[in-house]
Scaffold this active site. Structure first.
Site, PDB file in Angstrom:
ATOM      1  N   ASN A   9       0.875  -1.185   0.000  1.00  0.00           N
ATOM      2  CA  ASN A   9       0.000   0.000   0.000  1.00  0.00           C
ATOM      3  C   ASN A   9       0.905   1.226   0.000  1.00  0.00           C
ATOM      4  O   ASN A   9       1.515   1.555   1.016  1.00  0.00           O
ATOM      5  CB  ASN A   9      -0.891  -0.037   1.251  1.00  0.00           C
ATOM      6  CG  ASN A   9      -1.755   1.211   1.380  1.00  0.00           C
ATOM      7  OD1 ASN A   9      -1.798   2.042   0.474  1.00  0.00           O
ATOM      8  ND2 ASN A   9      -2.444   1.335   2.507  1.00  0.00           N
ATOM      9  N   TRP A  10       0.954   1.864  -1.150  1.00  0.00           N
ATOM     10  CA  TRP A  10       1.858   3.029  -1.273  1.00  0.00           C
ATOM     11  C   TRP A  10       1.283   4.288  -0.638  1.00  0.00           C
ATOM     12  O   TRP A  10       1.961   5.312  -0.564  1.00  0.00           O
ATOM     13  CB  TRP A  10       2.180   3.274  -2.754  1.00  0.00           C
ATOM     14  CG  TRP A  10       3.262   2.373  -3.289  1.00  0.00           C
ATOM     15  CD1 TRP A  10       3.700   1.196  -2.720  1.00  0.00           C
ATOM     16  CD2 TRP A  10       4.038   2.559  -4.476  1.00  0.00           C
ATOM     17  NE1 TRP A  10       4.699   0.648  -3.490  1.00  0.00           N
ATOM     18  CE2 TRP A  10       4.923   1.460  -4.572  1.00  0.00           C
ATOM     19  CE3 TRP A  10       4.061   3.535  -5.466  1.00  0.00           C
ATOM     20  CZ2 TRP A  10       5.836   1.331  -5.629  1.00  0.00           C
ATOM     21  CZ3 TRP A  10       4.963   3.401  -6.520  1.00  0.00           C
ATOM     22  CH2 TRP A  10       5.840   2.313  -6.594  1.00  0.00           C
ATOM     23  N   LYS A  11      -0.001   4.242  -0.271  1.00  0.00           N
ATOM     24  CA  LYS A  11      -0.654   5.410   0.328  1.00  0.00           C
ATOM     25  C   LYS A  11      -0.441   6.640  -0.577  1.00  0.00           C
ATOM     26  O   LYS A  11      -0.433   6.489  -1.799  1.00  0.00           O
ATOM     27  CB  LYS A  11      -0.154   5.616   1.758  1.00  0.00           C
ATOM     28  CG  LYS A  11      -0.309   4.328   2.588  1.00  0.00           C
ATOM     29  CD  LYS A  11      -0.078   4.510   4.055  1.00  0.00           C
ATOM     30  CE  LYS A  11      -0.259   3.172   4.764  1.00  0.00           C
ATOM     31  NZ  LYS A  11      -0.107   3.255   6.217  1.00  0.00           N
ATOM     32  N   HIS A  93      -9.478   1.086   5.010  1.00  0.00           N
ATOM     33  CA  HIS A  93      -8.209   1.303   5.719  1.00  0.00           C
ATOM     34  C   HIS A  93      -8.459   2.222   6.920  1.00  0.00           C
ATOM     35  O   HIS A  93      -9.267   3.156   6.832  1.00  0.00           O
ATOM     36  CB  HIS A  93      -7.181   1.922   4.768  1.00  0.00           C
ATOM     37  CG  HIS A  93      -5.796   1.876   5.335  1.00  0.00           C
ATOM     38  ND1 HIS A  93      -5.372   2.771   6.297  1.00  0.00           N
ATOM     39  CD2 HIS A  93      -4.769   1.025   5.131  1.00  0.00           C
ATOM     40  CE1 HIS A  93      -4.130   2.470   6.639  1.00  0.00           C
ATOM     41  NE2 HIS A  93      -3.741   1.412   5.949  1.00  0.00           N
ATOM     42  N   GLU A  95      -6.834   4.599   8.038  1.00  0.00           N
ATOM     43  CA  GLU A  95      -6.609   6.023   7.761  1.00  0.00           C
ATOM     44  C   GLU A  95      -7.858   6.652   7.138  1.00  0.00           C
ATOM     45  O   GLU A  95      -8.160   7.820   7.386  1.00  0.00           O
ATOM     46  CB  GLU A  95      -5.375   6.185   6.863  1.00  0.00           C
ATOM     47  CG  GLU A  95      -4.100   5.913   7.655  1.00  0.00           C
ATOM     48  CD  GLU A  95      -2.919   5.421   6.835  1.00  0.00           C
ATOM     49  OE1 GLU A  95      -2.957   5.482   5.592  1.00  0.00           O
ATOM     50  OE2 GLU A  95      -1.948   4.943   7.462  1.00  0.00           O
ATOM     51  N   GLU A 163      -5.080  -4.938  10.636  1.00  0.00           N
ATOM     52  CA  GLU A 163      -4.090  -3.883  10.840  1.00  0.00           C
ATOM     53  C   GLU A 163      -4.387  -3.161  12.150  1.00  0.00           C
ATOM     54  O   GLU A 163      -5.257  -2.270  12.184  1.00  0.00           O
ATOM     55  CB  GLU A 163      -4.156  -2.870   9.691  1.00  0.00           C
ATOM     56  CG  GLU A 163      -3.831  -3.456   8.336  1.00  0.00           C
ATOM     57  CD  GLU A 163      -3.290  -2.400   7.375  1.00  0.00           C
ATOM     58  OE1 GLU A 163      -2.190  -2.617   6.871  1.00  0.00           O
ATOM     59  OE2 GLU A 163      -3.934  -1.363   7.173  1.00  0.00           O
ATOM     60  N   GLY A 169       2.805   2.369  10.795  1.00  0.00           N
ATOM     61  CA  GLY A 169       3.775   3.444  10.657  1.00  0.00           C
ATOM     62  C   GLY A 169       4.499   3.821  11.942  1.00  0.00           C
ATOM     63  O   GLY A 169       5.127   4.870  12.019  1.00  0.00           O
ATOM     64  N   SER A 208       3.656  -2.018  10.356  1.00  0.00           N
ATOM     65  CA  SER A 208       5.101  -2.075  10.607  1.00  0.00           C
ATOM     66  C   SER A 208       5.724  -3.414  10.235  1.00  0.00           C
ATOM     67  O   SER A 208       6.687  -3.857  10.860  1.00  0.00           O
ATOM     68  CB  SER A 208       5.409  -1.717  12.068  1.00  0.00           C
ATOM     69  OG  SER A 208       5.039  -0.377  12.321  1.00  0.00           O
ATOM     70  N   GLY A 229       2.973  -1.085   4.233  1.00  0.00           N
ATOM     71  CA  GLY A 229       3.009   0.322   3.863  1.00  0.00           C
ATOM     72  C   GLY A 229       4.426   0.763   3.551  1.00  0.00           C
ATOM     73  O   GLY A 229       4.954   0.520   2.458  1.00  0.00           O
ATOM     74  N   GLY A 230       5.067   1.387   4.523  1.00  0.00           N
ATOM     75  CA  GLY A 230       6.397   1.971   4.322  1.00  0.00           C
ATOM     76  C   GLY A 230       7.394   1.045   3.625  1.00  0.00           C
ATOM     77  O   GLY A 230       8.111   1.467   2.707  1.00  0.00           O
TER      78      GLY A 230
HETATM   79  P1  13P Z   1       3.174   0.462   7.603  1.00  0.00           P
HETATM   80  O1  13P Z   1       3.659  -0.855   7.017  1.00  0.00           O
HETATM   81  O2  13P Z   1       3.881   1.656   7.073  1.00  0.00           O
HETATM   82  O3  13P Z   1       3.091   0.382   9.082  1.00  0.00           O
HETATM   83  O4  13P Z   1       1.663   0.636   7.070  1.00  0.00           O
HETATM   84  C1  13P Z   1       0.798  -0.429   7.177  1.00  0.00           C
HETATM   85  C2  13P Z   1      -0.422  -0.100   6.446  1.00  0.00           C
HETATM   86  O5  13P Z   1      -1.182   0.792   6.844  1.00  0.00           O
HETATM   87  C3  13P Z   1      -0.700  -0.837   5.215  1.00  0.00           C
HETATM   88  O6  13P Z   1      -1.991  -0.606   4.756  1.00  0.00           O
END
Ligand code: 13P
Length: 247
Positions: A9-11, A93, A95, A163, A169, A208, A229-230
């Site tokens: 997920n590149w957000k 998600h 977020e 999640e 993050g 994470s 994510g990251g």
């Molecule tokens: P991180 O891997 O950056 O913690 O993000 C997880 C995430 O929200 C994937 O959708």
């Protein structure tokens, strides 16, 4: 056992030059034995689909509207995502639940819209730190699962991503036992609702996940992959996770 899935997920990250990361990922793992999907920002969807045309990498959106078209400035519909060549979409998600007050009902409607467009929905659920500390994790996760997932889900149409909000993050992750407990609970709930199909639906861990912890997380029962994510932004990190999920 379901085939594992590495989902990135590149957000809200990535300009055109970031497509080079996908080429580097392909060079590092040309023949992954897990499924791989990258969910870039909407602006990169079409070019990502083209870049991945001859790769074992699929492309997904990060959200869709529940309607197919209409007066919804700034939104993207599921048929529009499918039209770019995408095959997945992340829905619910945390977020989006937090920033846009998305409800389980809305996520349920978006999931049905995704299915109507032929997309596989990756439905996200997870507790906040407060909820975990007050012992409500399974209650919250159970409610989100029941409310966000429509009837008629199949192993091909639905992926669940657990999640924990506080792990996203932050570099923090639940213990392996805590992940096992929640994934076991999700599996039981899916089986109760969808019978044998519930055993084949993939349950991803997200929050994470990185090249160092991927191995031990991937080895937990009922962890069928990761929503990353990251660590999905850099081919050097994500390729390690893809390799772990390919073993
Ligand atoms: P991180 O891997 O950056 O913690 O993000 C997880 C995430 O929200 C994937 O959708």
């Amino acid at each position: 056992m379901p085939k594992k899935l590495a989902a990135g997920n590149w957000k809200m990250n990535g300009l055109r030059q970031a497509l080079a990361e996908v080429q580097a990922l392909h060079a590092a793992c040309p023949e992954p034995t897990c499924d791989v999907v990258i969910c870039p920002p909407a602006t990169l969807m079409r070019s990502m689909v083209k870049t991945c045309a001859d790769m074992k990498i699929e492309v997904g959106g990060q959200d869709c509207h529940e309607n197919t078209s209409g007066a919804h400035t700034g939104d993207i519909s599921a048929p529009m995502l499918a039209d770019t060549g995408a095959s997945y979409v992340i829905l619910g998600h945390s977020e989006r639940r937090a920033s846009y007050s998305e409800t389980d009902d809305q996520i349920n409607a978006k999931t049905r819209a995704a299915w109507d467009a032929g997309l596989t929905a990756i439905v996200c659920i997870g507790e906040t730190l407060d909820e975990r500390e007050s012992g409500k994790t399974l209650h919250i996760v159970g409610d989100q699962l029941a409310g966000s997932v429509p009837d008629g889900a199949t192993p091909a149409s639905l992926v669940i991503a657990y999640e924990p909000v506080w792990a996203i993050g932050t570099g923090k992750t639940p213990t392996l036992d805590e992940i096992a407990q929640v994934h076991g609970f999700i599996r039981e709930s899916l089986q109760t609702r969808f019978g044998a199909d519930g055993l084949e639906m993939r349950i991803l861990y997200g929050g994470s996940m990185n090249p160092i912890n991927a191995n031990e997380i991937a080895a937990i029962a009922n962890v069928d992959g990761g929503l990353v994510g990251g660590a999905s932004l850099k081919a050097s990190d994500f390729s390690t996770i893809v390799q772990v999920l390919s073993t």
